[in-house]
Design a protein around this motif. Structure first.
Motif, PDB file in Angstrom:
ATOM      1  N   SER A 149     -25.621 -14.855  15.859  1.00 41.42           N
ATOM      2  CA  SER A 149     -24.596 -15.900  15.907  1.00 41.42           C
ATOM      3  C   SER A 149     -23.877 -15.873  17.247  1.00 41.42           C
ATOM      4  CB  SER A 149     -23.581 -15.725  14.778  1.00 41.42           C
ATOM      5  OG  SER A 149     -22.685 -14.657  15.047  1.00 41.42           O
ATOM      6  N   PHE A 150     -23.331 -17.038  17.609  1.00 44.60           N
ATOM      7  CA  PHE A 150     -22.573 -17.173  18.847  1.00 44.60           C
ATOM      8  C   PHE A 150     -21.221 -17.807  18.548  1.00 44.60           C
ATOM      9  CE2 PHE A 150     -27.096 -18.184  20.089  1.00 44.60           C
ATOM     10  CZ  PHE A 150     -27.389 -16.907  20.560  1.00 44.60           C
ATOM     11  N   GLY A 151     -20.221 -17.341  19.231  1.00 41.43           N
ATOM     12  CA  GLY A 151     -18.881 -17.915  19.120  1.00 41.43           C
ATOM     13  C   GLY A 151     -18.094 -17.525  20.347  1.00 41.43           C
ATOM     14  N   THR A 152     -16.868 -18.019  20.445  1.00 44.07           N
ATOM     15  CA  THR A 152     -16.063 -17.674  21.610  1.00 44.07           C
ATOM     16  C   THR A 152     -14.603 -17.540  21.224  1.00 44.07           C
ATOM     17  OG1 THR A 152     -15.655 -18.234  23.924  1.00 44.07           O
ATOM     18  CG2 THR A 152     -15.657 -20.067  22.353  1.00 44.07           C
ATOM     19  N   LEU A 153     -13.752 -17.382  22.213  1.00 45.45           N
ATOM     20  CA  LEU A 153     -12.333 -17.180  21.967  1.00 45.45           C
ATOM     21  C   LEU A 153     -11.704 -18.449  21.415  1.00 45.45           C
ATOM     22  CD1 LEU A 153     -11.547 -15.328  25.302  1.00 45.45           C
ATOM     23  CD2 LEU A 153     -11.643 -14.282  23.035  1.00 45.45           C
ATOM     24  N   THR A 154     -11.040 -18.301  20.275  1.00 48.97           N
ATOM     25  CA  THR A 154     -10.335 -19.407  19.645  1.00 48.97           C
ATOM     26  C   THR A 154      -9.035 -18.851  19.090  1.00 48.97           C
ATOM     27  OG1 THR A 154     -12.443 -20.410  19.015  1.00 48.97           O
ATOM     28  CG2 THR A 154     -10.477 -21.249  17.937  1.00 48.97           C
ATOM     29  N   PHE A 155      -7.915 -19.423  19.514  1.00 46.99           N
ATOM     30  CA  PHE A 155      -6.619 -18.855  19.150  1.00 46.99           C
ATOM     31  C   PHE A 155      -5.754 -19.860  18.401  1.00 46.99           C
ATOM     32  CE2 PHE A 155      -7.620 -16.550  23.175  1.00 46.99           C
ATOM     33  CZ  PHE A 155      -7.711 -15.279  22.636  1.00 46.99           C
ATOM     34  N   ILE A 156      -5.004 -19.332  17.434  1.00 48.12           N
ATOM     35  CA  ILE A 156      -3.910 -20.080  16.851  1.00 48.12           C
ATOM     36  C   ILE A 156      -2.619 -19.561  17.483  1.00 48.12           C
ATOM     37  CG2 ILE A 156      -5.052 -20.600  14.665  1.00 48.12           C
ATOM     38  CD1 ILE A 156      -3.614 -18.242  13.410  1.00 48.12           C
ATOM     39  N   LYS A 157      -1.558 -20.353  17.433  1.00 46.82           N
ATOM     40  CA  LYS A 157      -0.322 -20.004  18.133  1.00 46.82           C
ATOM     41  C   LYS A 157       0.252 -18.636  17.738  1.00 46.82           C
ATOM     42  CE  LYS A 157       1.188 -24.670  19.308  1.00 46.82           C
ATOM     43  NZ  LYS A 157       2.235 -25.713  19.158  1.00 46.82           N
ATOM     44  N   PRO A 158       0.248 -18.245  16.445  1.00 48.49           N
ATOM     45  CA  PRO A 158       0.799 -16.932  16.109  1.00 48.49           C
ATOM     46  C   PRO A 158       0.052 -15.775  16.767  1.00 48.49           C
ATOM     47  CG  PRO A 158       0.657 -18.296  14.141  1.00 48.49           C
ATOM     48  CD  PRO A 158      -0.070 -19.024  15.228  1.00 48.49           C
ATOM     49  N   VAL A 159      -1.257 -15.938  16.960  1.00 51.80           N
ATOM     50  CA  VAL A 159      -2.031 -14.870  17.601  1.00 51.80           C
ATOM     51  C   VAL A 159      -1.677 -14.779  19.079  1.00 51.80           C
ATOM     52  CG1 VAL A 159      -4.353 -14.095  18.225  1.00 51.80           C
ATOM     53  CG2 VAL A 159      -3.912 -15.000  15.940  1.00 51.80           C
ATOM     54  N   ILE A 160      -1.533 -15.932  19.747  1.00 48.70           N
ATOM     55  CA  ILE A 160      -1.138 -15.919  21.153  1.00 48.70           C
ATOM     56  C   ILE A 160       0.222 -15.255  21.305  1.00 48.70           C
ATOM     57  CG2 ILE A 160      -0.539 -17.365  23.136  1.00 48.70           C
ATOM     58  CD1 ILE A 160      -2.551 -19.422  22.111  1.00 48.70           C
ATOM     59  N   LYS A 161       1.150 -15.573  20.414  1.00 43.08           N
ATOM     60  CA  LYS A 161       2.482 -14.959  20.458  1.00 43.08           C
ATOM     61  C   LYS A 161       2.396 -13.456  20.244  1.00 43.08           C
ATOM     62  CE  LYS A 161       7.109 -15.307  18.410  1.00 43.08           C
ATOM     63  NZ  LYS A 161       7.948 -16.023  17.407  1.00 43.08           N
ATOM     64  N   GLN A 162       1.544 -13.041  19.316  1.00 45.93           N
ATOM     65  CA  GLN A 162       1.375 -11.622  19.050  1.00 45.93           C
ATOM     66  C   GLN A 162       0.790 -10.898  20.257  1.00 45.93           C
ATOM     67  OE1 GLN A 162       2.245  -9.834  16.485  1.00 45.93           O
ATOM     68  NE2 GLN A 162       1.197  -7.900  16.905  1.00 45.93           N
ATOM     69  N   LEU A 163      -0.199 -11.495  20.911  1.00 48.20           N
ATOM     70  CA  LEU A 163      -0.810 -10.878  22.083  1.00 48.20           C
ATOM     71  C   LEU A 163       0.203 -10.757  23.218  1.00 48.20           C
ATOM     72  CD1 LEU A 163      -4.339 -12.580  22.142  1.00 48.20           C
ATOM     73  CD2 LEU A 163      -3.734 -10.300  21.325  1.00 48.20           C
ATOM     74  N   ARG A 164       1.037 -11.778  23.394  1.00 47.00           N
ATOM     75  CA  ARG A 164       2.046 -11.725  24.453  1.00 47.00           C
ATOM     76  C   ARG A 164       3.063 -10.608  24.207  1.00 47.00           C
ATOM     77  NH1 ARG A 164       2.639 -17.999  24.911  1.00 47.00           N
ATOM     78  NH2 ARG A 164       1.522 -18.416  26.858  1.00 47.00           N
ATOM     79  N   SER A 165       3.295 -10.283  22.959  1.00 48.99           N
ATOM     80  CA  SER A 165       4.326  -9.290  22.638  1.00 48.99           C
ATOM     81  C   SER A 165       3.854  -7.864  22.846  1.00 48.99           C
ATOM     82  CB  SER A 165       4.792  -9.466  21.190  1.00 48.99           C
ATOM     83  OG  SER A 165       3.777  -9.065  20.280  1.00 48.99           O
ATOM     84  N   ARG A 166       2.554  -7.667  23.003  1.00 51.14           N
ATOM     85  CA  ARG A 166       2.011  -6.312  23.119  1.00 51.14           C
ATOM     86  C   ARG A 166       2.140  -5.773  24.541  1.00 51.14           C
ATOM     87  NH1 ARG A 166      -3.464  -4.929  20.602  1.00 51.14           N
ATOM     88  NH2 ARG A 166      -2.435  -2.917  20.762  1.00 51.14           N
ATOM     89  N   GLU A 167       2.363  -4.473  24.637  1.00 56.59           N
ATOM     90  CA  GLU A 167       2.546  -3.839  25.950  1.00 56.59           C
ATOM     91  C   GLU A 167       1.210  -3.321  26.459  1.00 56.59           C
ATOM     92  OE1 GLU A 167       5.209  -3.964  27.612  1.00 56.59           O
ATOM     93  OE2 GLU A 167       6.668  -4.594  26.109  1.00 56.59           O
ATOM     94  N   PHE A 168       0.325  -4.246  26.812  1.00 58.85           N
ATOM     95  CA  PHE A 168      -0.955  -3.817  27.349  1.00 58.85           C
ATOM     96  C   PHE A 168      -1.473  -4.847  28.346  1.00 58.85           C
ATOM     97  CE2 PHE A 168      -2.349  -7.099  24.902  1.00 58.85           C
ATOM     98  CZ  PHE A 168      -3.491  -6.986  24.135  1.00 58.85           C
ATOM     99  N   LYS A 169      -2.518  -4.476  29.065  1.00 58.58           N
ATOM    100  CA  LYS A 169      -3.139  -5.377  30.018  1.00 58.58           C
ATOM    101  C   LYS A 169      -4.391  -5.977  29.389  1.00 58.58           C
ATOM    102  CE  LYS A 169      -0.332  -4.396  33.474  1.00 58.58           C
ATOM    103  NZ  LYS A 169       0.639  -5.377  33.992  1.00 58.58           N
ATOM    104  N   SER A 170      -4.556  -7.280  29.558  1.00 57.53           N
ATOM    105  CA  SER A 170      -5.719  -7.968  29.010  1.00 57.53           C
ATOM    106  C   SER A 170      -5.920  -9.279  29.746  1.00 57.53           C
ATOM    107  CB  SER A 170      -5.526  -8.240  27.515  1.00 57.53           C
ATOM    108  OG  SER A 170      -6.546  -9.092  27.018  1.00 57.53           O
ATOM    109  N   LYS A 171      -7.170  -9.645  29.940  1.00 59.70           N
ATOM    110  CA  LYS A 171      -7.513 -10.926  30.552  1.00 59.70           C
ATOM    111  C   LYS A 171      -7.848 -11.984  29.498  1.00 59.70           C
ATOM    112  CE  LYS A 171      -7.716  -9.959  35.105  1.00 59.70           C
ATOM    113  NZ  LYS A 171      -7.042 -10.750  36.154  1.00 59.70           N
ATOM    114  N   ILE A 172      -7.790 -11.620  28.246  1.00 59.88           N
ATOM    115  CA  ILE A 172      -8.315 -12.475  27.185  1.00 59.88           C
ATOM    116  C   ILE A 172      -7.660 -13.852  27.144  1.00 59.88           C
ATOM    117  CG2 ILE A 172      -8.250 -12.718  24.670  1.00 59.88           C
ATOM    118  CD1 ILE A 172     -10.723 -11.299  25.743  1.00 59.88           C
ATOM    119  N   THR A 173      -6.356 -13.922  27.263  1.00 62.29           N
ATOM    120  CA  THR A 173      -5.706 -15.241  27.192  1.00 62.29           C
ATOM    121  C   THR A 173      -5.656 -15.926  28.549  1.00 62.29           C
ATOM    122  OG1 THR A 173      -3.522 -14.200  27.441  1.00 62.29           O
ATOM    123  CG2 THR A 173      -4.298 -14.648  25.186  1.00 62.29           C
ATOM    124  N   GLN A 174      -6.226 -15.312  29.582  1.00 65.84           N
ATOM    125  CA  GLN A 174      -6.298 -15.948  30.903  1.00 65.84           C
ATOM    126  C   GLN A 174      -7.511 -16.854  30.920  1.00 65.84           C
ATOM    127  OE1 GLN A 174      -6.173 -13.268  34.230  1.00 65.84           O
ATOM    128  NE2 GLN A 174      -6.410 -14.878  35.744  1.00 65.84           N
TER     129      GLN A 174
END
Length: 430
Positions: free
Chosen positions: A312-337
């Protein structure tokens, strides 16, 4: 001044302002007092500052434009931010931060209300969906993938087992004249816990007693000890979520390596267990197609299509609560870039990017495609057919990337179940 300062202080409530470095807090406050940004503009500036830190990009102070007019400043700031978001990500010299080197969590066993058997949580008529049923054998995951939505629904540090799970399985009333596809890897990893609390004992017994159920274990672990030590019912599929070494190293924290995932999949295939592979999410970054091509090639070299039920194939798909949760975390990530575009009410890559990644992936498995057949071949497939599908994508994306599409979710489900049943040497019961 005091009136606007009060307005500013009201604006930063329920934002991530306090998580910004002190120098950036002071900078945003001073600029807001000078230019009189609106409530929504202040919130967006805070999110921009937070994203830049998470992405390991130059900070808000570095990119903030100098101008006396508020509209010009905000417009230029947004453009610079979107340019950074839209450029191809690079993990060269990317510095991870605050990533755990070991799994730290507590276990809890308790009686839970309900059973946890239901439709896939992302099922939607807006996307082509296989109607997978999910079984929440465990809640929360010990891995820490930066893109995962599980952390938005469960306490990430507490792993919960249902003390009544085995009894609930035994009492599950299923139609014996219908084929079911049930997955256990939605609320947690299917295999990382092994047989803790007897969950694999219960699931193997359930598979044996319900030969009309195709039971799928989805994992990013290499914990197959129980499978090697026990007879595996023929109606069990074991599937691995795969990614490139770059994404595994930088975004799939605490998971096992690509080599280990492939090696244990090979061991189960040698035992006669049918396996499958999920490339979800495929992530765009510099030279990503070349890196994914190497993984696809390894699969076709290590396995033959008789052993593989699905890809199977898929890609990054976000709902707003997940984006908010990722922003709140103290880590480095390129995922939402990434450039966000609307995808059936969620945020994902532009269609052109999806077509590029999915078409490239599908064509890389050309040797596993049904030969001399076209759309609908899966309903007549032989045991060497591998079932390919897109997960959580719009209806038209199939035709753009695979060259065919299903008219309805039910058509998709029937084709999938028919293919899996033939692969597992099961009777397909509509």
């Amino acid at each position: 001044m005091n009136t606007y300062l009060n307005k500013f202080n009201d604006s930063i409530k329920n934002t991530l302002f306090s998580k910004l470095p002190l120098n950036e807090q002071k900078f945003i406050q001073n600029k807001s007092l000078k230019l009189k940004f609106s409530f929504q503009e202040i919130k967006q500036i805070i999110d921009i500052a937070r994203d830049l830190k998470t992405w390991n990009e130059p900070g808000i102070i570095n990119i903030f434009p100098e101008h006396e007019q508020k509209k010009v400043v905000f417009s230029r700031l947004r453009k610079t931010y979107e340019d950074i978001r839209s450029k191809p990500n690079s993990y060269v010299n990317f510095k991870l931060k605050n990533i755990s080197q070991e799994q730290k969590y507590t276990f809890k066993t308790q009686a839970k209300d309900g059973f946890g058997l239901g439709l896939c949580p992302v099922a939607s008529e807006k996307t082509r969906c296989c109607n997978l049923l999910t079984l929440d054998a465990v809640e929360s995951c010990g891995f820490d993938c930066s893109y995962c939505s599980i952390q938005s629904f469960y306490n990430q540090n507490t792993i919960t087992f249902d003390s009544n799970f085995a009894d609930k399985l035994k009492n599950l009333n299923l139609d014996k004249n219908k084929t079911y596809h049930i997955g256990t890897g939605q609320a947690s990893d299917s295999l990382m816990w092994g047989n803790r609390e007897g969950i694999l004992d219960a699931l193997f017994l359930f598979a044996k007693e319900n030969p009309n159920v195709i039971l799928e274990f989805k994992t990013k672990s290499d914990n197959i000890k129980y499978f090697l030590q026990n007879e595996v019912p023929k109606n069990i599929l074991c599937t691995w979520s795969l990614n490139t070494p770059t994404i595994i190293q930088n975004e799939e924290h605490l998971t096992t390596s690509l080599d280990k995932r492939l090696n244990v999949a090979r061991k189960l295939a040698d035992k006669g267990v049918k396996v499958g592979f999920h490339f979800h999410p495929i992530v765009q970054y510099e030279n990503y197609l070349d890196e994914y091509a190497k993984v696809y090639d390894r699969l076709t070299q290590m396995f033959n299509p008789q052993e593989v039920a699905l890809v199977s194939f898929g890609t990054l798909t976000f709902i707003k609560p997940v984006i908010k949760q990722l922003r709140s975390r103290e880590f480095k990530s390129k995922i939402t870039q990434m450039p966000f575009e609307n995808a059936s009410g969620k945020s994902s890559y532009p269609d052109a990017t999806k077509v590029e990644m999915f078409k490239h992936a599908y064509e890389s498995f050309n040797s596993w495609h049904p030969k001399g057949t076209s759309f609908g071949a899966y309903s007549k497939s032989e045991s060497n057919t591998v079932f390919f599908y897109l997960c959580m994508e719009g209806h038209d994306m199939w035709n753009k990337t695979f060259g065919y599409q299903y008219s309805t979710n039910n058509d998709f489900e029937r084709a999938m179940l028919s293919s899996y049943a033939k692969k597992l040497n099961m009777e397909f019961l509509i």
